[in-house]
Design a protein around this motif. Structure first.
Motif, short mmCIF file in Angstrom:
data_model
loop_
_atom_site.label_atom_id
_atom_site.label_comp_id
_atom_site.label_asym_id
_atom_site.label_seq_id
_atom_site.Cartn_x
_atom_site.Cartn_y
_atom_site.Cartn_z
N ALA A 185 45.48 41.11 40.51
CA ALA A 185 46.38 40.93 39.37
C ALA A 185 47.83 40.86 39.83
N LYS A 186 48.18 41.69 40.81
CA LYS A 186 49.54 41.67 41.35
C LYS A 186 49.82 40.37 42.08
N ARG B 61 50.88 34.82 50.03
CA ARG B 61 50.92 35.75 48.92
C ARG B 61 49.87 36.83 49.06
N GLY C 272 48.59 37.49 41.36
CA GLY C 272 48.73 36.43 40.38
C GLY C 272 47.85 35.23 40.68
N GLU C 273 47.93 34.24 39.83
CA GLU C 273 47.12 33.04 40.00
C GLU C 273 47.58 32.26 41.22
#
Length: 307
Positions: A16-17, A148, A19-20
């Protein structure tokens, strides 16, 4: 000890951190044979197959690689990624001598080290004492600036007697002020005849229930315990007289938490029992319960005291 599970997040929280993702390079189910971890009967030093998957998520699209139609710092070559992964497990592809019992977590940690130059949060510092040759990691400093997140999963498909296999997954988000990491153990799809159900016919005979157990926030341990965890879950299912999957799943999760928080045979980390920091996820499927569906599914999560 750097690998205390109280410092870890859940895989869901890390994803979740992150992100997409806007761009991803991954390798799925790279195969080899290793002499590490336990086999399905709990025996060390036995050669067994391993499947390795890795996914690198980038913070920006592949603009330079797409514009120039060549590889650059904004991506990685999946062939080179595969070679780096195999180099990370090279030590474990030959039989281990002596009484030393390498764990599945050490294999995962070696892969992570060869990719990033750092240990996972589950290492507990054990890797540093074994590494004799310090080489440049696969992900250079320039490349890591554009990454990321990274996820690596090792799967031992023959390490379970009644299930589909055992997996360990490490996930991290980069580019944050504080590192955010997760380590999870999955005991996948234990198929056990179980007495469970609210209908009168379901009280007459046992039916197959497929149960998957995920242990999140798994900190360092000097031994593998997935075979004894399987024994515990199977025994709990065989003794079941519950009517609902909701009650059965909660009982399984609570049993795991109590055993690994209080049992003197388990190994404390930093003075704290294992189960105190875990998030325990129980997923249950009843394949014969609904004739026109593959199966109904009920999931139960027991959150750790520090969640």
């Amino acid at each position: 000890m750097s690998g205390l599970s109280s410092t870890l997040s859940s895989t869901w929280a890390v994803q979740a951190k992150a992100g997409e993702p806007v761009a991803v390079v991954s390798v799925r189910n790279l195969q080899s044979i290793i002499y590490a971890g336990l086999d399905a009967w709990g025996r060390p030093h036995k050669g067994q197959p391993i499947l390795i998957s890795a996914a690198i998520s980038f913070a920006q699209p592949f603009d330079a690689a797409a514009a120039n139609d060549c590889l650059g710092a904004d991506t990685v070559h999946y062939g080179s990624l595969s070679k780096a992964i195999l180099e990370g497990i090279r030590e474990w592809t030959i039989p281990v001598q002596g009484d030393y019992k390498p764990t599945a977590a050490e294999v995962l940690d070696d892969i992570w080290y060869h990719l990033t130059g750092k240990q996972t949060e589950a290492s507990g510092g054990v890797l540093a004492g074994r590494i004799k040759e310090h080489r440049a990691p696969f992900l250079s400093a320039e490349t890591k600036e554009g990454i990321r997140s990274l996820s690596v999963t090792i799967t031992l498909p023959k390490a379970s007697l009644l299930g589909s296999g055992v997996s360990l997954t490490a996930t991290s988000v980069f580019g944050e002020p504080a590192p955010l990491s997760a380590v999870a153990l999955l005991l996948d799809s234990l198929r056990v005849p179980t007495l469970v159900g609210v209908n009168s016919n379901e009280r007459l005979a046992k039916q197959i229930v497929a149960v998957s157990i995920t242990i999140e926030k798994l900190g360092w341990t000097s031994k593998d315990f997935y075979t004894e965890l399987e024994t515990l879950v199977v025994q709990t299912l065989e003794e079941s007289e519950f009517e609902t999957l909701e009650a059965l799943g909660t009982h399984i999760a609570d049993t795991i938490a109590v055993i690994y928080s209080c049992d003197s045979k388990t190994e404390p980390r930093g003075g704290q029992p294992w189960g105190r920091f875990w998030d325990i996820h129980v997923r249950m499927e009843k394949p014969t319960a609904v004739p026109l569906a593959d199966c109904p599914i009920v999931e139960v999560r027991r959150m750790s005291n520090n969640s």
